[in-house]
Scaffold this active site. Structure first.
Site, PDB file in Angstrom:
ATOM      1  N   GLY A  51       0.847  -1.184   0.000  1.00  0.00           N
ATOM      2  CA  GLY A  51       0.000   0.000   0.000  1.00  0.00           C
ATOM      3  C   GLY A  51       0.886   1.239   0.000  1.00  0.00           C
ATOM      4  N   VAL A  53       1.972   3.094   2.431  1.00  0.00           N
ATOM      5  CA  VAL A  53       3.036   3.094   3.439  1.00  0.00           C
ATOM      6  C   VAL A  53       4.151   2.139   3.030  1.00  0.00           C
ATOM      7  CG1 VAL A  53       3.623   2.518   5.834  1.00  0.00           C
ATOM      8  CG2 VAL A  53       1.529   3.781   5.329  1.00  0.00           C
ATOM      9  N   ASP A  74       2.446  -9.256  -0.899  1.00  0.00           N
ATOM     10  CA  ASP A  74       1.094  -8.749  -0.635  1.00  0.00           C
ATOM     11  C   ASP A  74       0.127  -9.823  -1.102  1.00  0.00           C
ATOM     12  OD1 ASP A  74      -1.400  -7.101  -0.659  1.00  0.00           O
ATOM     13  OD2 ASP A  74      -0.002  -5.471  -0.310  1.00  0.00           O
ATOM     14  N   ARG A 128      -6.360   4.633  16.371  1.00  0.00           N
ATOM     15  CA  ARG A 128      -5.583   3.445  16.021  1.00  0.00           C
ATOM     16  C   ARG A 128      -6.090   2.209  16.740  1.00  0.00           C
ATOM     17  NH1 ARG A 128      -1.982   7.738  16.609  1.00  0.00           N
ATOM     18  NH2 ARG A 128      -0.842   8.257  14.692  1.00  0.00           N
ATOM     19  N   ASN A 135      -6.628  -6.244  12.394  1.00  0.00           N
ATOM     20  CA  ASN A 135      -5.240  -6.474  11.999  1.00  0.00           C
ATOM     21  C   ASN A 135      -4.613  -7.702  12.639  1.00  0.00           C
ATOM     22  OD1 ASN A 135      -4.848  -4.578  10.027  1.00  0.00           O
ATOM     23  ND2 ASN A 135      -4.332  -2.938  11.439  1.00  0.00           N
ATOM     24  N   VAL A 158       5.012  -1.787  11.501  1.00  0.00           N
ATOM     25  CA  VAL A 158       4.575  -0.413  11.241  1.00  0.00           C
ATOM     26  C   VAL A 158       3.059  -0.277  11.348  1.00  0.00           C
ATOM     27  CG1 VAL A 158       4.706   1.509   9.597  1.00  0.00           C
ATOM     28  CG2 VAL A 158       6.520  -0.190   9.643  1.00  0.00           C
ATOM     29  N   ASN A 160      -0.789  -0.138  12.265  1.00  0.00           N
ATOM     30  CA  ASN A 160      -1.379   0.381  13.494  1.00  0.00           C
ATOM     31  C   ASN A 160      -2.502  -0.485  14.014  1.00  0.00           C
ATOM     32  OD1 ASN A 160      -0.084   2.746  14.403  1.00  0.00           O
ATOM     33  ND2 ASN A 160      -0.730   3.753  12.518  1.00  0.00           N
ATOM     34  N   ASP A 188       6.569  10.155  15.652  1.00  0.00           N
ATOM     35  CA  ASP A 188       6.044  11.233  16.505  1.00  0.00           C
ATOM     36  C   ASP A 188       7.198  12.160  16.911  1.00  0.00           C
ATOM     37  OD1 ASP A 188       4.720   8.644  16.813  1.00  0.00           O
ATOM     38  OD2 ASP A 188       3.307   9.696  18.109  1.00  0.00           O
ATOM     39  N   ARG A 191       8.190  14.326  14.036  1.00  0.00           N
ATOM     40  CA  ARG A 191       7.222  15.423  13.854  1.00  0.00           C
ATOM     41  C   ARG A 191       7.401  16.479  14.931  1.00  0.00           C
ATOM     42  NH1 ARG A 191       2.428  11.209  12.535  1.00  0.00           N
ATOM     43  NH2 ARG A 191       2.338  11.483  10.276  1.00  0.00           N
ATOM     44  N   HIS A 215       2.406   5.135  20.574  1.00  0.00           N
ATOM     45  CA  HIS A 215       2.337   5.881  19.312  1.00  0.00           C
ATOM     46  C   HIS A 215       0.863   6.167  19.112  1.00  0.00           C
ATOM     47  CE1 HIS A 215       2.712   7.084  15.158  1.00  0.00           C
ATOM     48  NE2 HIS A 215       1.988   6.067  14.730  1.00  0.00           N
ATOM     49  N   THR A 270      -1.288   8.859   5.352  1.00  0.00           N
ATOM     50  CA  THR A 270       0.065   9.424   5.437  1.00  0.00           C
ATOM     51  C   THR A 270       1.012   8.353   4.957  1.00  0.00           C
ATOM     52  OG1 THR A 270       1.078   8.755   7.553  1.00  0.00           O
ATOM     53  CG2 THR A 270      -0.691  10.394   7.638  1.00  0.00           C
TER      54      THR A 270
END
Lengths: 355, 334
Positions: A51, A53, A74, A128, A135, A158, A160, A188, A191, A215, A270
């Protein structure tokens, strides 16, 4: 007469040679010296999930020249093949000579690092933690396959909610805890450093500040450690990060927490920042650098946390995975925030099925 | 009541901020534009990156996502706006805006749709960066490079089409794979139209200077037992194939644009197959843009390499030129 015959003989031989000459251009051009099997890769990286990400991680890793082989996995076969071809077509501009992809995990064999981005992503406004059971079920298929083909790898999770899924991956893989890392608050903190540095008019690499813990919505900015060139900001402004602060620095941390939601609202997802941050972690692991990153690791026994949860702390990363964890000097309140995150995460983890 | 900033930092120079020296603008933040942006950022080519698009939310989101990665990058200023003022003083402007090929649609079908988009974009670019070099990526690239040249009023050495830089990269990759070597060690050029009628110059294909046509005089023809021509066909088909599989192509084109950007920004004078104005070359009488090997440096296209082409290859270039002129002559308002 004899000479004529001789020339006729030479001509006939030449014609016979030409028509029988089946050597390919490759054979004419290149003479192999060594006919053994090709060398196995030494720095193979697998990215699970193609995808936005996963592909941002892939292209960042490729452009940083970190891997000698890249494998993509995938379940969506057409998309997977298309992404692989698109990267291969860029080979002239890259230093990673082998890019492979398959839905079968055998293509991932002998990876040093496996980056797991598979799973469903946050919808606009969704936290999340809501994604979790969806998931977990996906990971039950993925993780055993990874381990089967790369039993010595380090896994970077990675997807979430990353802290919970890193725990899930650790459980499903049977790996020692130092070889399962969550991308955690690496992003985080990046950022945070960007936003704080903007306010101070400097580059983010010159602003030191750490965000730890979950996170997500309850991440912990360690204001007591924030500094520029060693000058501690809390010493300059003892109210920093509190409600009393008339400069309202805590707003910056709030912006960090909100930023993922904001970018998702604006562009749907993102990917660039997380891709760059994963390449940063990959670099420390592959190059055995012993750099310190805030990543999600198993924190039971630290800061009064008694459950098996994964939270981000400053970890020394090298080719073995998480070599060690830095012991922070946290305020009582910061410790309490970490404990609160641990409790929130354990609440979710304890109800997960089949882990 | 001094702030943390005042206590921490004492300014020395209160002059205005220095203007950027290597600013790059990317117009269009779709998949191609963003692949160009991330490739340029990861190659550390610019000191400022500007993004422009009409879709404001998407534009802002992309800008923020890149900014959040600043810690891992060496480009300290990333800006974005739908107003072209944000692009002022760019050295290089990469134009990826426009609509993309649908599955099965040839590049030439997109043309009038994209000409109208360009009529809004190009004058704005020139207004704010009158001395820039423009790289056109949007398809059909050869026609749109012509359109950009006309709309901008720039001299022809400042308007480049990404052209067959990507076709050649794909060709080199695929040929190299068949030979078991790396793409950078296989020398081969695909020229002319970026599209169905691109011209693989078999007479020049070589590895370490060993000319492949000498090893196999039938190379690239229908008589060739090894069917090397199929490799060129695979290059022509590859965009369609990737679009069918994943919906679009972006990584390879992004990497190839960063490669061109590097030659221009670093004044390298490397030779790349890019789309340039070829009137009066190879007997072409019209103002069309086709890909030829061009020396790229900070002035743009400083010169063109004169190829030794076979009559067949010259014929193919002329035919491409005629096809492109056939489309260009009917375009309105340029």
């Amino acid at each position: 007469m004899l000479i004529t015959c001789w020339y006729l003989y030479l001509a006939a031989r030449s014609i016979a040679k030409q028509s029988l000459n089946m050597t390919s251009m490759l054979q004419k051009l290149i003479t192999p010296l060594f006919s053994g099997p090709p060398e196995p890769p030494r720095n193979k990286v697998t990215v699970v999930g193609v995808g936005q990400v996963g592909m941002a991680c892939a292209v960042s890793i490729l452009l940083r020249e970190l891997a000698d082989e890249l494998a993509l996995v995938d379940v969506m076969e057409d998309k997977l093949k298309g992404e692989m071809m698109d990267l291969q077509h860029g080979s002239l501009f890259l230093k990673t000579p082998k890019i492979v992809a398959d839905k079968d995990y055998s293509v991932t064999a002998n990876s040093r690092i496996v980056v797991v981005t598979a799973g469903v992503r946050q919808q606009e406004g969704e936290s999340r933690l809501n994604l979790v059971q969806r998931n977990v079920n996906i990971f039950k298929h993925i993780v055993p396959q990874i381990v089967r083909y790369s039993p010595d790898c380090t896994i970077i999770v990675v997807s979430n909610p990353v802290d919970v899924l890193t725990y899930v991956t650790w459980k499903l893989s049977g790996f020692p805890q130092h070889r399962v890392i969550g991308s955690g608050t690496n992003l985080d903190s990046a950022r945070f450093r960007f936003l704080m540095a903007e306010k101070l008019g400097i580059h983010c690499s010159s602003f030191n500040g750490w965000i730890l813990g979950e996170h997500g919505d309850t991440s912990v900015p360690v204001w007591s450690g924030t500094n520029v060139a060693g000058v501690n900001l809390q010493t300059l402004n003892p109210d920093i990060g509190t409600d009393c602060d008339n400069e309202n620095w805590m707003e910056t941390h709030k912006m960090v927490v909100d930023s993922a939601y904001e970018v998702i609202k604006l562009k749907g997802y993102t990917n660039w920042a997380i891709g760059l941050s994963v390449a940063d972690l990959t670099e420390s692991l592959i190059r055995n650098m012993n750099r310190i990153h805030p990543v999600s690791t198993m924190v039971k026994g630290m800061y009064g946390i008694s459950e098996e949860v994964y939270l981000s702390l400053p970890c020394v990363l090298n080719s073995g995975g998480v070599a060690s964890v830095i012991n922070m000097t946290l305020t009582d309140e910061e410790v309490a925030q970490l404990q609160a995150s641990a409790n929130t995460l354990w609440d979710i983890q304890k109800d997960l099925q089949d882990v | 009541m001094s702030s943390v900033l005042q206590k921490l930092i004492s300014p020395l120079a209160s002059s205005p901020a220095e203007p950027p020296r290597n600013k790059v603008t990317v117009v269009g933040v779709g998949q191609v534009g963003m692949a160009c942006a991330i490739s340029i950022l990861l190659r550390d080519l610019c000191d400022e990156l500007a993004l422009v698009d009409v879709m404001e939310d998407r534009l802002k989101g992309e800008m923020m996502d890149l900014q959040h990665g600043s810690l891992f990058l060496k480009t300290s200023k990333i800006v974005a706006d739908k107003d072209y003022a944000v692009t002022a003083n760019s050295r290089l402007v990469v134009v990826t805006a426009g609509v993309r090929q649908q599955e099965g649609e040839s590049r030439l079908n997109l043309v009038q749709r994209n000409v109208n988009v360009f009529k809004a974009i190009i004058p704005q670019i020139i207004k704010y960066s009158p001395n820039c070099t423009i790289i056109v990526v949007s398809n059909p690239v050869d026609v749109l490079t012509y359109v950009t040249w006309k709309l901008s009023g720039l001299p022809k050495h400042r308007v480049i089409g990404s052209g067959t830089n990507l076709d050649s990269a794909r060709f080199r990759y695929m040929m190299a794979e068949r030979l078991g070597i790396h793409a950078s060690s296989f020398n081969g050029w695909v020229l002319g139209e970026h599209g169905d009628t691109s011209v693989p110059v078999w007479s020049g294909a070589n590895v370490a200077g060993v000319n492949l046509q000498k090893l196999n005089p039938d190379i690239g023809t229908d008589n060739d037992k090894e069917q090397w021509k199929a490799t060129h066909k695979a290059v022509v088909d590859s965009a369609y194939e990737v679009i069918k599989l994943k919906g679009y192509t972006n990584w390879a084109i992004g990497l190839s644009v960063a490669d061109l950007t590097e030659s221009i920004v670093k004044n390298m004078s490397r030779v790349h197959p890019v789309s340039t104005m070829v009137k009066d070359m190879y007997g072409i009488g019209e103002e069309v843009f086709l890909s030829l090997p061009c020396v790229l440096n900070s002035s743009g296209v400083s010169s063109v390499v004169n190829m030794t082409l076979t009559d067949g290859e010259v014929g193919q270039l002329k035919k491409s030129a005629d096809t492109l002129w056939g489309i260009q002559k009917d375009l309105k308002d340029i």
